[in-house]
Motif scaffolding. Sequence first.
Motif, PDB file in Angstrom:
ATOM      1  N   ASP A 180       0.630  -3.479   6.271  1.00 42.06           N
ATOM      2  CA  ASP A 180       0.012  -3.022   7.526  1.00 42.06           C
ATOM      3  C   ASP A 180      -1.401  -3.572   7.672  1.00 42.06           C
ATOM      4  O   ASP A 180      -2.122  -3.196   8.600  1.00 42.06           O
ATOM      5  CB  ASP A 180      -0.038  -1.489   7.576  1.00 42.06           C
ATOM      6  N   HIS A 196      -6.967  -1.308   6.514  1.00 41.38           N
ATOM      7  CA  HIS A 196      -5.945  -0.318   6.864  1.00 41.38           C
ATOM      8  C   HIS A 196      -5.919   0.786   5.821  1.00 41.38           C
ATOM      9  O   HIS A 196      -5.787   1.966   6.142  1.00 41.38           O
ATOM     10  CB  HIS A 196      -4.574  -0.994   6.958  1.00 41.38           C
ATOM     11  N   HIS A 236       6.312   2.918   3.205  1.00 43.31           N
ATOM     12  CA  HIS A 236       6.452   1.692   2.403  1.00 43.31           C
ATOM     13  C   HIS A 236       6.926   1.975   0.978  1.00 43.31           C
ATOM     14  O   HIS A 236       7.133   1.044   0.209  1.00 43.31           O
ATOM     15  CB  HIS A 236       5.114   0.941   2.359  1.00 43.31           C
ATOM     16  N   HIS A 283       1.427   3.990   1.752  1.00 42.20           N
ATOM     17  CA  HIS A 283       1.822   4.906   2.819  1.00 42.20           C
ATOM     18  C   HIS A 283       3.319   5.151   2.683  1.00 42.20           C
ATOM     19  O   HIS A 283       4.073   4.245   2.333  1.00 42.20           O
ATOM     20  CB  HIS A 283       1.481   4.322   4.201  1.00 42.20           C
ATOM     21  N   HIS A 305       0.866  -1.174   0.000  1.00 43.27           N
ATOM     22  CA  HIS A 305       0.000   0.000   0.000  1.00 43.27           C
ATOM     23  C   HIS A 305       0.901   1.221   0.000  1.00 43.27           C
ATOM     24  O   HIS A 305       2.086   1.134   0.305  1.00 43.27           O
ATOM     25  CB  HIS A 305      -0.957   0.010   1.194  1.00 43.27           C
TER      26      HIS A 305
END
Length: 197
Positions: free
Chosen positions: A133, A116, A43, A40, A38
């Motif tokens: 996550d 998430h 990451h 964020h 994902h």
Amino acid sequence: MYAWRCDRLVWAVDAGDASALLDYVGWNDQLAGVFITHAHYDHIMGLNELAAAFPDCLFYASDYAIAGIRSAKMNLSFYHEMPFEYHGNQCLTMPAHGLELPNGLGVVYGLPTPGHNEGALTFRFHQHFFTGDSFIPGIPVVTKLKSGNKQQNVETLLALRSSFQNDAQIHPGHGPQMMAHDLRDEHFPDLLKRPLR
Ligand SMILES: [Zn+2]
């Protein structure tokens, strides 16, 4: 962040820290692909550096995550005063039927695991689950950030739990790795606190 190497090709999951990954890739190796759980910022922050070092490497992610890679507001880096965006052409939508790695290595599957973050994927490669996550054993999943969703999180955790076979290995985005046969109810705190029906 995880990586594995086969026949001088390196595959990785997430790219928060380019230097650690570049250290792992040998001088004669190619970074072939990075699977992004994902978008964020923690990451993805290494993507510009990785793209510069390996212009043929592809970054596999959901469409939502690709939009996040291109937007500092979506990937939250904007709010941490270190805006990060990647605008190159190496992002590719993760195929719904999985990606077959060369040399008979096997297929990497991207399992949708929202909760998430919208568009979050858990990557499964053989019995290795890279959950990002979306599932960190023993830690409540953060659902309060943009596009997080409590109900989807519960559905994701139930689906993940039932898809783990005994010999599955869980590689979360943070914290220690675990064998599925060591997982107990307390490793799914969000399922424990659900009201009884
Ligand atoms: Zn996250």
